[in-house]
Scaffold this motif. Structure first.
Motif, short mmCIF file in Angstrom:
data_model
loop_
_atom_site.label_atom_id
_atom_site.label_comp_id
_atom_site.label_asym_id
_atom_site.label_seq_id
_atom_site.Cartn_x
_atom_site.Cartn_y
_atom_site.Cartn_z
N LEU A 53 43.10 38.65 38.28
CA LEU A 53 41.80 38.79 37.60
C LEU A 53 41.56 40.24 37.19
N LYS A 54 41.90 41.17 38.07
CA LYS A 54 41.74 42.60 37.73
C LYS A 54 42.69 42.99 36.61
N LEU A 55 43.90 42.45 36.65
CA LEU A 55 44.88 42.74 35.60
C LEU A 55 44.39 42.27 34.24
N SER A 190 39.38 50.90 39.32
CA SER A 190 39.56 49.67 40.10
C SER A 190 38.24 48.93 40.28
N GLN A 191 37.17 49.66 40.52
CA GLN A 191 35.85 49.05 40.70
C GLN A 191 35.34 48.47 39.38
N CYS A 196 34.11 43.65 36.20
CA CYS A 196 34.25 42.84 34.98
C CYS A 196 34.89 41.50 35.29
N ALA A 197 35.86 41.49 36.22
CA ALA A 197 36.51 40.24 36.60
C ALA A 197 35.52 39.30 37.26
N SER A 198 34.59 39.84 38.03
CA SER A 198 33.61 39.00 38.71
C SER A 198 32.60 38.41 37.72
N ILE A 199 32.39 39.10 36.60
CA ILE A 199 31.44 38.62 35.59
C ILE A 199 32.04 37.50 34.75
#
Length: 205
Positions: A53-55, A190-191, A196-199
């Motif tokens: 998700l972060k990627l 990273s944060q 953004c991934a959580s949104i």
């Protein structure tokens, strides 16, 4: 060859001229990517899923920060994710077609083609369904083209605005808040990716 048999390509070999690709006998295909995605989605708490998700949130970074952030992610990637990291690197980070600034959406409000799709649907509804006579289509497109200058003028004068649903406006506000914090250096890359991934990503617990 399975994912576990592919050697991880570390940042050192990717960052310089000595970059080596994954074994050509085991290319990263669309089917293998889908297979990996399905495996990750089986358990939403899987750390690899959170990592992917972060990627996928990389486009939310400024273009000049892509390379460094990708290298840091690559250092943390597990062996199972080596084909994915290699795919992202070769297809996007070092793409011969798309430069990084082409797919960065940093500080950009419009990030989809929804407006174009909306216009296309409206055009289809107005023209009718099924086969459309060529000369009828030309006349409809001519009317649409005639309205472009007026539309541009109204937008520039602030008399025409883009409609957004309440939920979309709230999501936009959260993204721009993260960008503002990133510019002010109160959060790191990273944060920002995690936020953004959580949104936009599915919920992960």
């Amino acid at each position: 060859m399975g994912f576990g048999e592919v050697n991880k390509l570390h940042t050192g070999s990717r960052g310089g001229d000595n970059y080596e690709t994954v074994n050509e006998e085991s290319p990263v295909t669309k089917s293998s990517m889908c297979h990996l995605s399905l495996n990750l989605r089986d358990d939403a708490t899987n750390e690899r899923f959170k990592f992917v998700l972060k990627l996928l949130a990389l486009p939310f970074l400024p273009p000049e920060h892509f390379q460094e952030t990708f290298e840091r992610l690559d250092d943390r990637a597990s062996e199972a994710l080596a084909p994915v990291m290699d795919y992202v690197y070769r297809t996007w980070i070092r793409s011969p077609v798309f430069e990084i600034h082409h797919w960065s959406v940093f500080m950009t409000a419009i990030r989809t083609n929804n407006d174009v799709e909306g216009w296309h649907n409206k055009l289809n509804t107005g023209v009718a369904t099924g086969a459309v006579p060529f000369y009828h289509l030309v006349s409809v497109l001519y009317v649409e083209a005639s309205d472009i200058s007026l539309g541009m003028k109204m937008v520039s004068e602030g008399k025409m605005q883009r409609y957004q649903r309440k939920k979309t406006r709230q999501m936009e506000g959260r993204v721009f808040s993260l960008w503002q914090q990133y510019c002010e250096r109160t959060i790191n890359a990273s944060q920002l990716l995690q936020g953004c991934a959580s949104i936009y990503g599915p919920p992960v617990h």
